[in-house]
Design an enzyme around this catalytic site. Structure first.
Site, PDB file in Angstrom:
ATOM      1  N   LYS A  30       0.829  -1.221   0.000  1.00 51.12           N
ATOM      2  CA  LYS A  30       0.000   0.000   0.000  1.00 51.12           C
ATOM      3  C   LYS A  30       0.857   1.263   0.000  1.00 51.12           C
ATOM      4  O   LYS A  30       0.629   2.184  -0.773  1.00 51.12           O
ATOM      5  CB  LYS A  30      -0.918   0.043   1.237  1.00 51.12           C
ATOM      6  N   ARG A 105      -9.615   0.725   8.629  1.00 52.34           N
ATOM      7  CA  ARG A 105      -9.181  -0.655   8.888  1.00 52.34           C
ATOM      8  C   ARG A 105     -10.218  -1.454   9.660  1.00 52.34           C
ATOM      9  O   ARG A 105      -9.989  -2.621   9.949  1.00 52.34           O
ATOM     10  CB  ARG A 105      -7.899  -0.604   9.730  1.00 52.34           C
ATOM     11  N   ARG A 144      11.620  -5.830   4.742  1.00 52.56           N
ATOM     12  CA  ARG A 144      11.510  -4.385   4.437  1.00 52.56           C
ATOM     13  C   ARG A 144      12.589  -3.585   5.178  1.00 52.56           C
ATOM     14  O   ARG A 144      12.885  -3.828   6.333  1.00 52.56           O
ATOM     15  CB  ARG A 144      10.138  -3.871   4.859  1.00 52.56           C
ATOM     16  N   ARG A 178      11.743  -1.512  10.707  1.00 55.00           N
ATOM     17  CA  ARG A 178      10.695  -1.079  11.632  1.00 55.00           C
ATOM     18  C   ARG A 178      10.574  -2.075  12.778  1.00 55.00           C
ATOM     19  O   ARG A 178      10.679  -3.282  12.546  1.00 55.00           O
ATOM     20  CB  ARG A 178       9.348  -1.002  10.883  1.00 55.00           C
ATOM     21  N   ARG A 189       0.567  -9.125  13.875  1.00 53.67           N
ATOM     22  CA  ARG A 189      -0.142  -8.110  13.066  1.00 53.67           C
ATOM     23  C   ARG A 189      -1.115  -8.779  12.110  1.00 53.67           C
ATOM     24  O   ARG A 189      -2.251  -8.353  11.960  1.00 53.67           O
ATOM     25  CB  ARG A 189       0.861  -7.282  12.249  1.00 53.67           C
TER      26      ARG A 189
HETATM   27  P1  AP5 Z   1       4.907  -1.616   1.732  1.00 52.78           P
HETATM   28  O1  AP5 Z   1       4.546  -0.800   0.550  1.00 52.78           O
HETATM   29  O2  AP5 Z   1       5.733  -0.958   2.789  1.00 52.78           O
HETATM   30  O3  AP5 Z   1       3.595  -2.339   2.328  1.00 52.78           O
HETATM   31  P2  AP5 Z   1       2.372  -1.765   3.145  1.00 52.78           P
HETATM   32  O4  AP5 Z   1       1.149  -2.432   2.628  1.00 52.78           O
HETATM   33  O5  AP5 Z   1       2.390  -0.269   3.153  1.00 52.78           O
HETATM   34  O6  AP5 Z   1       2.735  -2.365   4.556  1.00 52.78           O
HETATM   35  P3  AP5 Z   1       2.696  -1.694   5.997  1.00 52.78           P
HETATM   36  O7  AP5 Z   1       3.387  -2.668   6.903  1.00 52.78           O
HETATM   37  O8  AP5 Z   1       3.267  -0.300   6.033  1.00 52.78           O
HETATM   38  O9  AP5 Z   1       1.241  -1.660   6.268  1.00 52.78           O
HETATM   39  P4  AP5 Z   1       0.615  -1.825   7.607  1.00 52.78           P
HETATM   40  O10 AP5 Z   1      -0.774  -1.717   7.177  1.00 52.78           O
HETATM   41  O11 AP5 Z   1       0.923  -3.019   8.399  1.00 52.78           O
HETATM   42  O12 AP5 Z   1       1.337  -0.713   8.500  1.00 52.78           O
HETATM   43  P5  AP5 Z   1       0.993   0.808   8.729  1.00 52.78           P
HETATM   44  O13 AP5 Z   1       2.254   1.564   8.636  1.00 52.78           O
HETATM   45  O14 AP5 Z   1      -0.164   1.222   7.896  1.00 52.78           O
HETATM   46  O15 AP5 Z   1       5.685  -2.923   1.192  1.00 52.78           O
HETATM   47  C1  AP5 Z   1       6.143  -3.919   2.110  1.00 52.78           C
HETATM   48  C2  AP5 Z   1       7.486  -4.485   1.615  1.00 52.78           C
HETATM   49  O16 AP5 Z   1       7.258  -5.178   0.366  1.00 52.78           O
HETATM   50  C3  AP5 Z   1       8.538  -3.396   1.310  1.00 52.78           C
HETATM   51  O17 AP5 Z   1       9.794  -3.894   1.649  1.00 52.78           O
HETATM   52  C4  AP5 Z   1       8.435  -3.194  -0.225  1.00 52.78           C
HETATM   53  O18 AP5 Z   1       9.665  -2.794  -0.758  1.00 52.78           O
HETATM   54  C5  AP5 Z   1       8.030  -4.585  -0.695  1.00 52.78           C
HETATM   55  N1  AP5 Z   1       7.151  -4.563  -1.867  1.00 52.78           N
HETATM   56  C6  AP5 Z   1       6.143  -3.663  -2.135  1.00 52.78           C
HETATM   57  N2  AP5 Z   1       5.533  -3.985  -3.295  1.00 52.78           N
HETATM   58  C7  AP5 Z   1       6.161  -5.105  -3.762  1.00 52.78           C
HETATM   59  C8  AP5 Z   1       5.969  -5.918  -4.930  1.00 52.78           C
HETATM   60  N3  AP5 Z   1       5.011  -5.651  -5.840  1.00 52.78           N
HETATM   61  N4  AP5 Z   1       6.773  -6.990  -5.082  1.00 52.78           N
HETATM   62  C9  AP5 Z   1       7.737  -7.284  -4.163  1.00 52.78           C
HETATM   63  N5  AP5 Z   1       7.974  -6.548  -3.043  1.00 52.78           N
HETATM   64  C10 AP5 Z   1       7.185  -5.462  -2.856  1.00 52.78           C
HETATM   65  O19 AP5 Z   1       0.467   0.780  10.240  1.00 52.78           O
HETATM   66  C11 AP5 Z   1       1.359   0.513  11.326  1.00 52.78           C
HETATM   67  C12 AP5 Z   1       0.545   0.327  12.596  1.00 52.78           C
HETATM   68  O20 AP5 Z   1      -0.190   1.550  12.904  1.00 52.78           O
HETATM   69  C13 AP5 Z   1      -0.533  -0.755  12.515  1.00 52.78           C
HETATM   70  O21 AP5 Z   1       0.001  -2.038  12.762  1.00 52.78           O
HETATM   71  C14 AP5 Z   1      -1.496  -0.284  13.627  1.00 52.78           C
HETATM   72  O22 AP5 Z   1      -0.995  -0.588  14.898  1.00 52.78           O
HETATM   73  C15 AP5 Z   1      -1.475   1.238  13.466  1.00 52.78           C
HETATM   74  N6  AP5 Z   1      -2.528   1.717  12.548  1.00 52.78           N
HETATM   75  C16 AP5 Z   1      -2.335   2.303  11.333  1.00 52.78           C
HETATM   76  N7  AP5 Z   1      -3.521   2.623  10.773  1.00 52.78           N
HETATM   77  C17 AP5 Z   1      -4.480   2.234  11.643  1.00 52.78           C
HETATM   78  C18 AP5 Z   1      -5.907   2.277  11.619  1.00 52.78           C
HETATM   79  N8  AP5 Z   1      -6.582   2.792  10.565  1.00 52.78           N
HETATM   80  N9  AP5 Z   1      -6.585   1.786  12.679  1.00 52.78           N
HETATM   81  C19 AP5 Z   1      -5.941   1.278  13.748  1.00 52.78           C
HETATM   82  N10 AP5 Z   1      -4.578   1.201  13.833  1.00 52.78           N
HETATM   83  C20 AP5 Z   1      -3.852   1.664  12.786  1.00 52.78           C
END
Ligand code: AP5
Length: 236
Positions: A30, A105, A144, A178, A189
């Site tokens: 994402k 979410r 990552r 991270r 997670r």
């Molecule tokens: P990346 O693009 O970083 O993936 P992502 O989907 O953004 O993953 P996140 O871990 O950031 O999402 P998340 O939802 O767990 O965490 P968030 O920061 O939102 O890609 C991942 C890896 O794959 C990278 O190394 C990339 O290079 C690689 N990659 C990408 N595309 C690829 C491809 N096509 N092929 C191969 N490799 C690829 O949230 C963190 C925390 O905040 C949550 O756990 C929660 O505690 C809290 N939080 C955030 N939002 C909310 C909410 N709305 N409600 C409640 N708690 C929340």
């Protein structure tokens, strides 16, 4: 931040805001894709995960409250998330729309977003759902690496490695992992966050705004598919 001020911000744009929601499991890509779409579409990338990580960096009461949830891989309570997003949508740069990454979410968050937007005559434009088989997610997250200077510079040790190991291609800064990307936390997670995510997917499917895209292809292929969907949606 009041709902009136959010209303004021949107009233200025005549209800033409583009609200694009990026959905997908942790590690689906994402953030990687939201950043590319933000550049292509000229919209701000609003990542709730990043907003929380910034909050953790400041020694505020809210930051202390949120830390346990984020670091253990749980979801931050809906009321905190919704208030934070409402505030962000009221920023002047969001007047033309936003790319929401990581929100909503839960169904309660999706309903709150709908209410927030309805009040100002807006609605979710498209929900771009990046689908990746669950067995790929663990490797994506544990591999990552992120730039210490700019967290938009994201790498993967196997799939998207930097030219020099451990160093950002863009600014030469060190890369880090991270805290919530450790193998132990990643499984937590996925276990905690996938069930509510599937409920949100069903919610948007029922509202005819859900557009699934295959995320198990190289990043450029995912971007091309996402831009095609947005173009079709814009033309509708
Ligand atoms: P990346 O693009 O970083 O993936 P992502 O989907 O953004 O993953 P996140 O871990 O950031 O999402 P998340 O939802 O767990 O965490 P968030 O920061 O939102 O890609 C991942 C890896 O794959 C990278 O190394 C990339 O290079 C690689 N990659 C990408 N595309 C690829 C491809 N096509 N092929 C191969 N490799 C690829 O949230 C963190 C925390 O905040 C949550 O756990 C929660 O505690 C809290 N939080 C955030 N939002 C909310 C909410 N709305 N409600 C409640 N708690 C929340």
């Amino acid at each position: 931040m009041t709902s009136e001020s959010v209303a004021g911000a949107t009233a200025r744009d005549g209800g033409t805001r583009r609200i694009i929601v990026m959905m997908g499991a942790p590690g689906a890509g994402k953030g990687t894709q939201a950043e590319r779409l933000a550049d292509e579409l000229g919209l701000p990338h609003v990542s709730t995960g990043e907003l929380f990580r910034e909050m953790l960096g400041s020694d505020s009461k809210l930051g202390r409250k949120v830390r346990g949830y984020v670091e253990s891989g749980g979801l931050v309570p809906d009321d905190i998330v919704v208030a934070m997003v409402k505030g962000r949508l009221d920023e002047p740069d969001a007047a033309g729309g936003v790319i929401l990454d990581g929100f909503p979410r839960t169904v309660a968050q999706a309903e709150a977003l709908d209410r927030m937007l309805r009040k100002v005559g807006a609605a979710v434009t498209a929900v771009l759902y990046i689908e990746v088989p669950q067995e790929m997610l663990l490797a994506r997250l544990t591999g990552r690496r992120i730039c210490t200077l700019d967290d938009q510079h994201v790498y993967h040790v196997v799939a998207m490695p930097p030219r020099k190991e451990g160093i950002c291609d863009v600014d030469g800064a060190e890369l880090y992992q991270r805290k919530d990307d450790s193998e132990k936390t990643v499984q937590g997670r996925l276990d905690q966050q996938l069930p509510p995510m599937f409920e949100v997917v069903d919610y948007y499917a029922g509202h005819d705004v859900l557009f699934p895209v295959r995320g198990d292809q190289p990043p450029d292929g995912v971007t091309a598919d996402l831009l095609r969907v947005v173009a079709v949606r814009d033309a509708a």
